[in-house]
Write a protein that holds these residues in place. Structure first.
Motif, short mmCIF file in Angstrom:
data_model
loop_
_atom_site.label_atom_id
_atom_site.label_comp_id
_atom_site.label_asym_id
_atom_site.label_seq_id
_atom_site.Cartn_x
_atom_site.Cartn_y
_atom_site.Cartn_z
N LYS A 14 74.82 25.12 40.55
CA LYS A 14 74.71 26.26 39.62
C LYS A 14 74.32 25.77 38.24
N GLN A 15 74.99 24.67 37.83
CA GLN A 15 74.72 24.13 36.50
C GLN A 15 73.27 23.68 36.42
N ASN A 16 72.81 23.05 37.52
CA ASN A 16 71.42 22.62 37.57
C ASN A 16 70.46 23.74 37.25
N GLN A 17 70.79 24.96 37.75
CA GLN A 17 69.86 26.08 37.60
C GLN A 17 69.62 26.44 36.15
N SER A 18 70.58 26.14 35.28
CA SER A 18 70.39 26.51 33.88
C SER A 18 69.70 25.40 33.08
N TRP A 19 69.44 24.25 33.73
CA TRP A 19 68.79 23.17 33.01
C TRP A 19 67.35 23.54 32.68
N GLN A 20 66.93 23.15 31.49
CA GLN A 20 65.54 23.38 31.09
C GLN A 20 64.69 22.20 31.58
N PRO A 21 63.45 22.47 32.05
CA PRO A 21 62.59 21.34 32.41
C PRO A 21 62.31 20.47 31.17
N THR A 22 62.21 19.17 31.38
CA THR A 22 62.01 18.25 30.24
C THR A 22 60.63 18.45 29.63
N TRP A 23 59.64 18.76 30.48
CA TRP A 23 58.32 19.14 29.96
C TRP A 23 57.78 20.24 30.87
N PRO A 24 56.91 21.11 30.35
CA PRO A 24 56.43 22.22 31.18
C PRO A 24 55.46 21.76 32.28
N THR A 25 55.53 22.41 33.44
CA THR A 25 54.58 22.13 34.52
C THR A 25 53.30 22.90 34.23
N LYS A 26 52.17 22.20 34.21
CA LYS A 26 50.89 22.85 33.86
C LYS A 26 49.91 22.77 35.02
N ASP A 27 49.08 23.81 35.16
CA ASP A 27 47.91 23.73 36.03
C ASP A 27 46.77 23.19 35.19
N PRO A 28 45.82 22.48 35.83
CA PRO A 28 44.74 21.92 35.03
C PRO A 28 43.86 23.02 34.41
N ALA A 29 43.46 22.82 33.15
CA ALA A 29 42.47 23.72 32.54
C ALA A 29 41.08 23.30 33.00
N ALA A 30 40.08 24.13 32.70
CA ALA A 30 38.71 23.81 33.16
C ALA A 30 38.15 22.61 32.41
N ALA A 31 38.57 22.42 31.15
CA ALA A 31 37.97 21.35 30.35
C ALA A 31 38.96 20.80 29.33
#
Ligand code: FAD
Ligand code: PYC
Length: 415
Positions: A14-31
């Motif tokens: 449960k505690q894990n669920q409230s953890w913030q990701p250390t950096w955001p997960t990104k999809d690649p941009a076109a350029a």
């Protein structure tokens, strides 16, 4: 109040669920303006310093697996700057100075512990080489001293410095500002710091081919589609030759497995780092208490992150000769990484004949210590499109001109 194991487990998740990701997960941009290929420490540090020192650039790091899953997360974390030649000593000392302020700079505890590193000598020639290197270090403003066998015994009582061993210890060099750090924290810390400066950190994204026309890099074909880029920095360690081949280049690099292993955790008995190229083993004790042990490369070329048992056997024998106290210690885990060795045991930090394409590789068995320094000078090289003065001697051209910087004697492990 008493909790059942199940309740503790549930509360943990449960505690894990409230953890913030250390950096955001990104999809690649076109350029992007700059793409760094390789999400190890060097690639992430390069992206961080680029974003920090050259604001306004759109930057991504592409990692085929997970951040720090290559050599960065597999190394034994020894950090030192006691190299022989001015060019290498200046580069590694630049890095050591960055290590000394890194936790504060990236606001992430990289657990840099300056517990000192001893490089042992077992023959008269070893001792002459040690004296020469210590003198060269001192002339370069790097802390270094020669320690004799009696003083070694006083400082490290559990080491066998008697004359009864196969290769008796005659003395050592010592760098007090050297030490160890937490490898995962270095990757995560640089990733978070780079992301805070707007860098897209993209995992599970493998570069498969390069789009080059009229002598310029235009973009990359990846497992997640085409990504346009006007500058590309390849920081892929053991896979650098694979990346170079995509650009029609050949690098003077060999890829070898390098192994390490850790013991079960135990009470703290070793408060420093000891390395010996002669008996061929090195050892430190982590803050958790396990012994961290390694040796030389596996001699054959391979992309397998494993290695042969006889190397582990040889290493364990070398360490037991120095530290008989560990003879009943059990080994918990063993692994390997793929290291990128060059003919002069020095890195390549360089532009290439393809405009906008740069390589930072060849750190071989000893690049963890260089992580911040390498990232810093490579960021400058890409950002200014001009070699950083500290990187100048490490240009690819040296393999044509013959201006090699032979640091085999200072390499942590023989290769
Ligand atoms: P890596 O961390 O290997 O990162 C390169 C990344 O590139 C990898 O994550 C890989 O997945 C990615 N990649 C590869 N191909 C592609 C592709 N096509 N597309 C996208 N991504 C790709 N050095 C020291 O200074 N001290 C030590 O004590 C020490 N001990 C070591 C012990 C062992 C067992 C090993 C294996 C190495 C050791 N080293 C040590 C060396 C050190 O680990 C490396 O020199 C350093 O970590 C290299 O960092 P890097 O970021 O360049 O490479
Ligand atoms: O370069 O110091 C070093 C090193 C130690 C273990 C592997 N490399």
């Amino acid at each position: 109040m008493k909790y059942s194991w199940l309740e503790i487990l549930k509360a943990g998740f449960k505690q894990n669920q409230s953890w913030q990701p250390t950096w955001p997960t990104k999809d690649p941009a076109a350029a992007y303006d700059v793409v760094i290929v390789g999400g190890g420490g060097h690639g992430l540090a390069s992206a961080y310093y680029l974003a920090r020192d050259f604001p306004g650039k759109k930057i991504a790091v592409l990692e085929k697996g997970w951040i720090g899953g290559g050599n960065t997360g597999r190394n034994t974390t020894i950090v030192r700057s006691n190299y022989l030649w001015d060019e290498a000593a200046n580069l590694y000392e630049h890095s050591l100075k960055l290590w000394e302020g890194l936790t504060a700079d990236i606001n992430f505890n990289v657990m840099f512990s300056q517990r000192g590193v001893y490089n042992l000598g077992h023959t008269l020639q070893d001792m002459r080489d040690i004296e020469r290197r210590v003198n060269a270090n001192v002339l370069n403003g790097i802390d270094a001293e020669v320690v004799d066998a009696a003083e070694l015994k006083r400082r490290i009582p559990i080491m066998d410095t008697s004359k009864n061993t196969r290769y008796p210890v005659m003395g050592s060099s010592f760098q007090a500002r050297a030490g160890v750090a937490r490898h995962d924290a270095v990757a995560w810390g640089f990733a978070r710091a780079a992301a805070k400066h707007g860098v897209d950190i993209i995992q599970n994204c493998e570069v498969k081919a390069m789009d080059i026309s009229a002598g310029k890099i235009k973009g990359l074909d990846t497992s997640r589609g085409y990504i346009a880029a006007s500058q590309v920095g390849c920081v892929t360690a053991g896979h650098s030759s694979v990346l170079a081949a995509m650009a029609g280049l050949r690098l003077p690099i060999e890829s070898h497995p390098l192994q390490a292993f850790v013991s079960e955790p135990m009470k703290q008995v070793l408060n420093t780092v000891v390395m010996s190229n002669a008996v061929h083993g090195y050892i430190s004790q982590s803050d958790k208490g396990d012994l961290v042990i390694g040796a030389g490369i596996d001699p054959y070329l391979s992309y397998s992150q494993r290695g042969s048992p006889h190397v582990v056997d040889h290493t364990a024998a070398a360490i037991l000769e120095l530290f008989p106290i560990f003879s009943r210690t059990r080994v918990n885990r063993q692994w390997g990484g793929i290291v990128d060795t060059t003919p002069d045991a020095c890195p390549i930090i360089s532009p290439t004949k393809i405009q906008g394409l740069y390589f930072n590789c060849g750190w071989g068995t000893g690049g963890f210590k260089a992580t911040p320094g390498s990232g810093h000078v490579f960021a400058h090289t890409i950002g200014e499109d001009k070699q950083h003065p500290l990187a100048e001697p490490f240009h690819l051209d040296r393999f044509n001109t013959g201006a090699l910087i032979d640091e085999h004697g200072a390499a942590g492990v023989a290769h």
